[in-house]
Design a protein around this motif. Structure first.
Motif, PDB file in Angstrom:
ATOM      1  N   PRO A  35      40.590 -24.338  -6.505  1.00 50.06           N
ATOM      2  CA  PRO A  35      40.964 -25.752  -6.648  1.00 50.06           C
ATOM      3  C   PRO A  35      40.165 -26.403  -7.769  1.00 50.06           C
ATOM      4  CG  PRO A  35      40.428 -25.192  -4.360  1.00 50.06           C
ATOM      5  CD  PRO A  35      40.000 -24.032  -5.191  1.00 50.06           C
ATOM      6  N   PRO A  36      40.619 -27.572  -8.250  1.00 50.06           N
ATOM      7  CA  PRO A  36      39.876 -28.280  -9.297  1.00 50.06           C
ATOM      8  C   PRO A  36      38.407 -28.465  -8.928  1.00 50.06           C
ATOM      9  CG  PRO A  36      41.998 -29.318  -8.929  1.00 50.06           C
ATOM     10  CD  PRO A  36      41.850 -28.274  -7.860  1.00 50.06           C
ATOM     11  N   ARG A  37      37.548 -28.183  -9.885  1.00 49.82           N
ATOM     12  CA  ARG A  37      36.088 -28.358  -9.798  1.00 49.82           C
ATOM     13  C   ARG A  37      35.387 -27.309  -8.943  1.00 49.82           C
ATOM     14  NH1 ARG A  37      38.232 -33.570  -9.623  1.00 49.82           N
ATOM     15  NH2 ARG A  37      37.720 -34.814 -11.475  1.00 49.82           N
ATOM     16  N   ALA A  38      36.139 -26.473  -8.220  1.00 55.29           N
ATOM     17  CA  ALA A  38      35.498 -25.470  -7.375  1.00 55.29           C
ATOM     18  C   ALA A  38      34.756 -24.424  -8.193  1.00 55.29           C
ATOM     19  CB  ALA A  38      36.527 -24.801  -6.471  1.00 55.29           C
ATOM     20  N   ALA A  39      35.160 -24.243  -9.448  1.00 54.15           N
ATOM     21  CA  ALA A  39      34.516 -23.235 -10.307  1.00 54.15           C
ATOM     22  C   ALA A  39      33.413 -23.839 -11.172  1.00 54.15           C
ATOM     23  CB  ALA A  39      35.551 -22.564 -11.190  1.00 54.15           C
ATOM     24  N   ASP A  40      33.071 -25.106 -10.970  1.00 53.50           N
ATOM     25  CA  ASP A  40      32.068 -25.752 -11.823  1.00 53.50           C
ATOM     26  C   ASP A  40      30.714 -25.038 -11.815  1.00 53.50           C
ATOM     27  OD1 ASP A  40      33.986 -27.540 -12.529  1.00 53.50           O
ATOM     28  OD2 ASP A  40      33.045 -29.297 -11.610  1.00 53.50           O
ATOM     29  N   PRO A  41      30.181 -24.643 -10.647  1.00 53.03           N
ATOM     30  CA  PRO A  41      28.895 -23.927 -10.678  1.00 53.03           C
ATOM     31  C   PRO A  41      28.973 -22.621 -11.471  1.00 53.03           C
ATOM     32  CG  PRO A  41      29.354 -24.718  -8.459  1.00 53.03           C
ATOM     33  CD  PRO A  41      30.611 -24.917  -9.257  1.00 53.03           C
ATOM     34  N   LEU A  42      30.085 -21.928 -11.358  1.00 52.51           N
ATOM     35  CA  LEU A  42      30.267 -20.695 -12.104  1.00 52.51           C
ATOM     36  C   LEU A  42      30.381 -20.985 -13.598  1.00 52.51           C
ATOM     37  CD1 LEU A  42      30.642 -17.663 -12.056  1.00 52.51           C
ATOM     38  CD2 LEU A  42      33.065 -18.012 -11.547  1.00 52.51           C
ATOM     39  N   ALA A  43      30.985 -22.116 -13.935  1.00 52.50           N
ATOM     40  CA  ALA A  43      31.083 -22.504 -15.342  1.00 52.50           C
ATOM     41  C   ALA A  43      29.704 -22.673 -15.953  1.00 52.50           C
ATOM     42  CB  ALA A  43      31.888 -23.801 -15.466  1.00 52.50           C
ATOM     43  N   ASP A  44      28.786 -23.239 -15.189  1.00 52.98           N
ATOM     44  CA  ASP A  44      27.419 -23.409 -15.686  1.00 52.98           C
ATOM     45  C   ASP A  44      26.760 -22.053 -15.924  1.00 52.98           C
ATOM     46  OD1 ASP A  44      27.753 -26.141 -15.490  1.00 52.98           O
ATOM     47  OD2 ASP A  44      26.825 -26.282 -13.505  1.00 52.98           O
ATOM     48  N   ASP A  45      26.991 -21.106 -15.013  1.00 49.89           N
ATOM     49  CA  ASP A  45      26.433 -19.760 -15.178  1.00 49.89           C
ATOM     50  C   ASP A  45      27.009 -19.093 -16.423  1.00 49.89           C
ATOM     51  OD1 ASP A  45      25.044 -20.123 -12.820  1.00 49.89           O
ATOM     52  OD2 ASP A  45      26.461 -18.964 -11.589  1.00 49.89           O
ATOM     53  N   LEU A  46      28.306 -19.262 -16.644  1.00 51.02           N
ATOM     54  CA  LEU A  46      28.941 -18.669 -17.812  1.00 51.02           C
ATOM     55  C   LEU A  46      28.412 -19.294 -19.103  1.00 51.02           C
ATOM     56  CD1 LEU A  46      32.629 -18.391 -16.561  1.00 51.02           C
ATOM     57  CD2 LEU A  46      31.217 -16.480 -17.343  1.00 51.02           C
ATOM     58  N   ALA A  47      28.271 -20.614 -19.106  1.00 51.11           N
ATOM     59  CA  ALA A  47      27.761 -21.289 -20.295  1.00 51.11           C
ATOM     60  C   ALA A  47      26.369 -20.777 -20.650  1.00 51.11           C
ATOM     61  CB  ALA A  47      27.741 -22.798 -20.068  1.00 51.11           C
ATOM     62  N   GLN A  48      25.548 -20.577 -19.634  1.00 55.05           N
ATOM     63  CA  GLN A  48      24.203 -20.058 -19.873  1.00 55.05           C
ATOM     64  C   GLN A  48      24.270 -18.626 -20.403  1.00 55.05           C
ATOM     65  OE1 GLN A  48      21.668 -19.965 -16.411  1.00 55.05           O
ATOM     66  NE2 GLN A  48      19.818 -19.612 -17.611  1.00 55.05           N
ATOM     67  N   LEU A  49      25.124 -17.810 -19.811  1.00 53.15           N
ATOM     68  CA  LEU A  49      25.257 -16.423 -20.248  1.00 53.15           C
ATOM     69  C   LEU A  49      25.778 -16.340 -21.672  1.00 53.15           C
ATOM     70  CD1 LEU A  49      25.269 -13.373 -19.665  1.00 53.15           C
ATOM     71  CD2 LEU A  49      27.552 -13.649 -18.686  1.00 53.15           C
ATOM     72  N   PHE A  50      26.803 -17.116 -21.964  1.00 49.30           N
ATOM     73  CA  PHE A  50      27.357 -17.105 -23.313  1.00 49.30           C
ATOM     74  C   PHE A  50      26.341 -17.629 -24.320  1.00 49.30           C
ATOM     75  CE2 PHE A  50      31.780 -17.668 -21.246  1.00 49.30           C
ATOM     76  CZ  PHE A  50      31.934 -16.290 -21.147  1.00 49.30           C
ATOM     77  N   GLY A  51      25.550 -18.604 -23.914  1.00 45.36           N
ATOM     78  CA  GLY A  51      24.510 -19.118 -24.787  1.00 45.36           C
ATOM     79  C   GLY A  51      23.476 -18.061 -25.124  1.00 45.36           C
ATOM     80  N   GLN A  52      23.114 -17.266 -24.138  1.00 50.04           N
ATOM     81  CA  GLN A  52      22.166 -16.179 -24.373  1.00 50.04           C
ATOM     82  C   GLN A  52      22.768 -15.130 -25.301  1.00 50.04           C
ATOM     83  OE1 GLN A  52      21.513 -14.988 -20.313  1.00 50.04           O
ATOM     84  NE2 GLN A  52      19.716 -16.296 -20.055  1.00 50.04           N
TER      85      GLN A  52
END
Length: 305
Positions: A206-223
């Motif tokens: 559902p909308p926004r349910a993946a937000d915590p995972l989005a933060d993890d991905l952003a950090q991983l992609f940043g690294q």
């Protein structure tokens, strides 16, 4: 006589289906009144009894689009389930069709289909998803069943299904067994590395349910982009079936890293195209320009099928 069709669900006021379908029927020159009707699971049997009475007495109903939470309950309310919907036990379309010769139960039948699978397949193919992709699905509910079946059509050898509660993935498991796609059910937390390595990711959350995972991905992609040992190819294709709000946080993180993002609105269009074909009886004879006006109705780019 003005013909009728509708999208059923609860809640339903946010649905873009009326805009899509009305544009299609206007282009076809059909007098088809397509509305959004709020129907709960408890109210579905009575509503469908009314539809059957109309079909028998008047004949104005031509079809129903079915969304949550009615995709499994509708199975009990139809005369026949066809295609992949029969294997999945999940439907999103009910068409009023002529009865087969010799059928003594009436001149018409309520026939259920699942066009979500075609919607996902077309959306991913247009975005450039390769055959036999390394695949992942986020969520284990009704839409995940369609996602699993779509991955089977794309010849994925297997799929990882990430869910918030591994004990509540019955629909995804059942779909995998029905279509013969090996799946592994895994917890959603810590999924970022696996998603980043996948060719295709389908989020059915559902909308926004993946937000915590989005933060993890952003950090991983940043690294990855910092010149560290995590340097790697850009992400594959992400289809996020949620389309409000857009872009979702996971879509934004994915696109920022150079991956291909497919909004849920495109899946919605492609599954609606199949519904219009069923409701009108036109099938593959439906003019291509109908798809153009459906895209225009919701502000989406025109696509080539």
């Amino acid at each position: 006589m003005t013909l009728r069709a509708a999208v059923l669900g609860h809640p339903i006021s946010h649905s873009k289906s009326p805009a899509l379908h009305r544009a299609a029927y206007a282009r076809l020159g059909m007098e088809m009144d397509y509305t959004a009707i709020d129907v709960t699971e408890d109210a579905l049997p009575a509503f469908m009894a009314g539809v059957r009475e109309d079909v028998r007495q008047v004949g104005s109903w031509r079809g129903l689009s079915v969304t949550m939470p009615l995709k499994t309950g509708m199975l009990k309310e139809v005369d026949e389930v066809r295609g992949v919907a029969r294997a999945l036990g999940v439907v999103n379309t009910v068409a009023v069709e002529p009865a087969a010769p010799g059928d003594t139960n009436g001149a018409t039948r309520l026939v259920a289909y699942n066009t979500d699978v075609a919607g996902i397949v077309n959306a991913l193919r247009y975005a450039g998803a390769t055959s036999a992709p390394k695949a992942a699905v986020l969520g284990g509910g009704g839409t995940s069943a369609a996602a699993v079946a779509a991955l089977k059509e794309l010849d994925a050898p297997s799929a990882d299904v990430f869910v918030r509660d591994v004990s509540r993935a019955a629909e995804a498991k059942a779909a995998a067994a029905a279509v013969g796609l090996p799946v592994q059910i895994l917890p959603l937390g810590g999924a970022a590395a696996a998603l980043a390595a996948a060719d295709v990711v389908i989020s059915t959350l559902p909308p926004r349910a993946a937000d915590p995972l989005a933060d993890d991905l952003a950090q991983l992609f940043g690294q990855r982009g910092s010149g560290s040992s995590l340097e790697a190819a850009r992400p594959g294709v992400l289809l996020d079936v949620a389309y409000d709000p857009w872009p979702s946080r996971i879509a934004a993180a994915w696109q920022e890293a150079g991956g291909t993002v497919v909004p849920g609105l495109e899946m919605l269009i492609y599954q609606a195209v199949e519904q219009v074909r069923h409701f009108t009886g036109l099938g593959d004879a439906m003019p291509a320009e109908v798809i153009d006006v459906m895209c225009d109705a919701v502000g989406a780019p025109r696509r080539v099928f």
